[in-house]
Design a protein around this motif. Structure first.
Motif, PDB file in Angstrom:
ATOM      1  N   SER A  30      27.004  44.077  69.770  1.00  0.00           N
ATOM      2  CA  SER A  30      25.372  44.259  70.267  1.00  0.00           C
ATOM      3  C   SER A  30      25.004  45.526  69.071  1.00  0.00           C
ATOM      4  CB  SER A  30      25.618  44.794  71.669  1.00  0.00           C
ATOM      5  OG  SER A  30      26.503  44.412  72.905  1.00  0.00           O
ATOM      6  N   VAL A  31      26.136  45.719  68.414  1.00  0.00           N
ATOM      7  CA  VAL A  31      25.764  46.688  67.479  1.00  0.00           C
ATOM      8  C   VAL A  31      25.157  46.484  66.029  1.00  0.00           C
ATOM      9  CG1 VAL A  31      27.446  48.354  65.956  1.00  0.00           C
ATOM     10  CG2 VAL A  31      27.089  48.765  68.154  1.00  0.00           C
ATOM     11  N   GLY A  32      25.868  45.061  66.188  1.00  0.00           N
ATOM     12  CA  GLY A  32      25.232  44.278  64.948  1.00  0.00           C
ATOM     13  C   GLY A  32      23.985  43.190  64.962  1.00  0.00           C
ATOM     14  N   LEU A  33      23.907  43.078  66.762  1.00  0.00           N
ATOM     15  CA  LEU A  33      22.208  42.548  66.871  1.00  0.00           C
ATOM     16  C   LEU A  33      21.777  43.770  66.297  1.00  0.00           C
ATOM     17  CD1 LEU A  33      22.848  40.199  69.536  1.00  0.00           C
ATOM     18  CD2 LEU A  33      22.211  39.866  67.704  1.00  0.00           C
ATOM     19  N   ALA A  34      21.598  45.276  66.983  1.00  0.00           N
ATOM     20  CA  ALA A  34      20.535  46.694  66.276  1.00  0.00           C
ATOM     21  C   ALA A  34      20.790  46.254  64.895  1.00  0.00           C
ATOM     22  CB  ALA A  34      21.311  47.534  67.372  1.00  0.00           C
ATOM     23  N   ALA A  35      21.992  46.426  64.701  1.00  0.00           N
ATOM     24  CA  ALA A  35      22.064  46.108  62.333  1.00  0.00           C
ATOM     25  C   ALA A  35      20.766  45.385  62.311  1.00  0.00           C
ATOM     26  CB  ALA A  35      23.610  46.097  62.551  1.00  0.00           C
ATOM     27  N   ARG A  36      21.061  44.244  62.853  1.00  0.00           N
ATOM     28  CA  ARG A  36      20.311  43.462  62.104  1.00  0.00           C
ATOM     29  C   ARG A  36      18.905  43.518  62.382  1.00  0.00           C
ATOM     30  NH1 ARG A  36      19.837  36.930  64.750  1.00  0.00           N
ATOM     31  NH2 ARG A  36      18.027  36.269  63.713  1.00  0.00           N
ATOM     32  N   SER A  43      12.888  50.369  59.803  1.00  0.00           N
ATOM     33  CA  SER A  43      11.829  51.330  60.607  1.00  0.00           C
ATOM     34  C   SER A  43      13.461  52.694  60.446  1.00  0.00           C
ATOM     35  CB  SER A  43      11.361  51.676  61.632  1.00  0.00           C
ATOM     36  OG  SER A  43      12.204  50.838  62.637  1.00  0.00           O
ATOM     37  N   ALA A  44      13.197  53.716  60.520  1.00  0.00           N
ATOM     38  CA  ALA A  44      13.625  55.063  60.718  1.00  0.00           C
ATOM     39  C   ALA A  44      14.744  55.015  62.373  1.00  0.00           C
ATOM     40  CB  ALA A  44      13.066  55.735  60.559  1.00  0.00           C
ATOM     41  N   THR A  45      13.945  54.522  62.841  1.00  0.00           N
ATOM     42  CA  THR A  45      14.131  54.867  64.435  1.00  0.00           C
ATOM     43  C   THR A  45      15.640  53.366  64.594  1.00  0.00           C
ATOM     44  OG1 THR A  45      12.140  55.774  65.012  1.00  0.00           O
ATOM     45  CG2 THR A  45      13.746  54.372  67.239  1.00  0.00           C
ATOM     46  N   ALA A  46      15.270  52.288  63.418  1.00  0.00           N
ATOM     47  CA  ALA A  46      16.179  51.203  64.244  1.00  0.00           C
ATOM     48  C   ALA A  46      17.268  51.874  63.332  1.00  0.00           C
ATOM     49  CB  ALA A  46      15.341  49.917  63.749  1.00  0.00           C
ATOM     50  N   VAL A  47      17.078  51.925  62.738  1.00  0.00           N
ATOM     51  CA  VAL A  47      18.741  52.552  61.117  1.00  0.00           C
ATOM     52  C   VAL A  47      19.268  53.459  61.890  1.00  0.00           C
ATOM     53  CG1 VAL A  47      19.647  53.812  59.411  1.00  0.00           C
ATOM     54  CG2 VAL A  47      17.662  52.334  59.349  1.00  0.00           C
ATOM     55  N   ALA A  48      18.892  54.600  62.864  1.00  0.00           N
ATOM     56  CA  ALA A  48      19.455  55.829  63.316  1.00  0.00           C
ATOM     57  C   ALA A  48      19.996  54.876  64.899  1.00  0.00           C
ATOM     58  CB  ALA A  48      18.163  56.425  64.293  1.00  0.00           C
ATOM     59  N   ALA A  49      20.002  54.086  65.215  1.00  0.00           N
ATOM     60  CA  ALA A  49      20.151  53.419  66.479  1.00  0.00           C
ATOM     61  C   ALA A  49      21.588  52.383  66.074  1.00  0.00           C
ATOM     62  CB  ALA A  49      18.841  52.567  67.225  1.00  0.00           C
ATOM     63  N   ALA A  50      20.696  51.831  65.048  1.00  0.00           N
ATOM     64  CA  ALA A  50      22.360  50.921  64.423  1.00  0.00           C
ATOM     65  C   ALA A  50      23.753  52.199  64.157  1.00  0.00           C
ATOM     66  CB  ALA A  50      21.830  49.968  63.272  1.00  0.00           C
ATOM     67  N   ALA A  51      22.859  53.099  63.628  1.00  0.00           N
ATOM     68  CA  ALA A  51      23.761  54.076  63.216  1.00  0.00           C
ATOM     69  C   ALA A  51      24.921  54.533  64.451  1.00  0.00           C
ATOM     70  CB  ALA A  51      24.114  54.644  61.866  1.00  0.00           C
ATOM     71  N   LEU A  52      23.625  54.832  65.349  1.00  0.00           N
ATOM     72  CA  LEU A  52      24.006  55.867  66.149  1.00  0.00           C
ATOM     73  C   LEU A  52      25.080  54.541  67.751  1.00  0.00           C
ATOM     74  CD1 LEU A  52      24.040  58.573  68.525  1.00  0.00           C
ATOM     75  CD2 LEU A  52      22.027  57.200  69.403  1.00  0.00           C
ATOM     76  N   GLY A  53      24.993  53.455  67.439  1.00  0.00           N
ATOM     77  CA  GLY A  53      25.809  52.367  68.092  1.00  0.00           C
ATOM     78  C   GLY A  53      26.766  52.161  67.413  1.00  0.00           C
ATOM     79  N   ALA A  54      27.014  52.240  66.634  1.00  0.00           N
ATOM     80  CA  ALA A  54      28.200  52.032  65.604  1.00  0.00           C
ATOM     81  C   ALA A  54      29.390  53.450  65.683  1.00  0.00           C
ATOM     82  CB  ALA A  54      28.120  51.725  63.832  1.00  0.00           C
ATOM     83  N   VAL A  55      28.821  54.482  65.917  1.00  0.00           N
ATOM     84  CA  VAL A  55      29.562  55.045  66.501  1.00  0.00           C
ATOM     85  C   VAL A  55      30.744  55.475  67.633  1.00  0.00           C
ATOM     86  CG1 VAL A  55      30.087  58.200  66.486  1.00  0.00           C
ATOM     87  CG2 VAL A  55      28.903  57.085  64.158  1.00  0.00           C
ATOM     88  N   ILE A  95      23.493  51.953  75.837  1.00  0.00           N
ATOM     89  CA  ILE A  95      21.768  52.152  76.550  1.00  0.00           C
ATOM     90  C   ILE A  95      20.965  52.722  75.930  1.00  0.00           C
ATOM     91  CG2 ILE A  95      20.973  52.452  78.913  1.00  0.00           C
ATOM     92  CD1 ILE A  95      22.882  51.691  80.203  1.00  0.00           C
ATOM     93  N   VAL A  96      21.068  53.324  75.547  1.00  0.00           N
ATOM     94  CA  VAL A  96      20.034  54.293  74.750  1.00  0.00           C
ATOM     95  C   VAL A  96      19.238  53.518  73.616  1.00  0.00           C
ATOM     96  CG1 VAL A  96      19.395  56.112  73.459  1.00  0.00           C
ATOM     97  CG2 VAL A  96      20.371  56.030  75.030  1.00  0.00           C
ATOM     98  N   VAL A  97      20.891  52.631  72.186  1.00  0.00           N
ATOM     99  CA  VAL A  97      20.092  52.320  71.804  1.00  0.00           C
ATOM    100  C   VAL A  97      19.327  50.831  71.866  1.00  0.00           C
ATOM    101  CG1 VAL A  97      21.614  50.819  70.301  1.00  0.00           C
ATOM    102  CG2 VAL A  97      22.472  52.634  70.651  1.00  0.00           C
ATOM    103  N   GLY A  98      19.768  50.379  72.756  1.00  0.00           N
ATOM    104  CA  GLY A  98      18.829  49.275  73.249  1.00  0.00           C
ATOM    105  C   GLY A  98      17.794  49.401  73.906  1.00  0.00           C
ATOM    106  N   GLY A  99      17.171  51.028  74.661  1.00  0.00           N
ATOM    107  CA  GLY A  99      15.973  51.404  74.632  1.00  0.00           C
ATOM    108  C   GLY A  99      15.221  51.658  73.243  1.00  0.00           C
ATOM    109  N   MET A 100      15.593  52.269  72.559  1.00  0.00           N
ATOM    110  CA  MET A 100      15.325  52.441  71.153  1.00  0.00           C
ATOM    111  C   MET A 100      13.923  50.947  70.328  1.00  0.00           C
ATOM    112  SD  MET A 100      17.586  55.320  69.741  1.00  0.00           S
ATOM    113  CE  MET A 100      17.005  56.070  67.997  1.00  0.00           C
TER     114      MET A 100
END
Length: 102
Positions: A30-36, A43-55, A95-100
């Motif tokens: 899921s985090v890999g898909l967010a990074a993709r 976008s800054a939102t997508a990068v923040a979401a991927a970073a948050l998911g990775a942490v 869940i928040v990452v997915g929403g973002m």
């Protein structure tokens, strides 16, 4: 006095370990898909979401490793409140990452 009989864990610790492994692997995908998405959209939102998911994934992985080590003893203790809340928070972050990313 009532004495506790010796524990016969059977394959329960292995099943629990495999369940944690599947969970962390699914989370990593899921985090890999967010990074993709973050790479594709720039976008800054997508990068923040991927970073948050990775942490959050790293925190879940740490909890899973602690739980696996905790099952190695003869009478394992149940998960403590910190581990339960950490796991719940990690899943809520996903869940928040997915929403973002929607």
């Amino acid at each position: 006095m009532c004495e506790t009989p010796p524990r016969d864990p059977g394959v329960q610790p292995e099943r629990t370990w495999l369940a944690w492994r599947r969970t962390t692997l699914t989370y990593a995908v899921s985090v890999g898909l967010a990074a993709r998405v973050a790479v594709a959209e720039h976008s800054a939102t997508a990068v923040a979401a991927a970073a948050l998911g990775a942490v959050a994934w790293a925190a879940l992985l740490l909890t899973a490793q602690r739980r696996r080590r905790g099952l190695a003893v003869r009478q394992p203790a149940p998960m403590d409140a910190v581990q339960v809340i950490g796991t719940l928070a990690s899943v809520l972050v996903l869940i928040v990452v997915g929403g973002m990313l929607l």
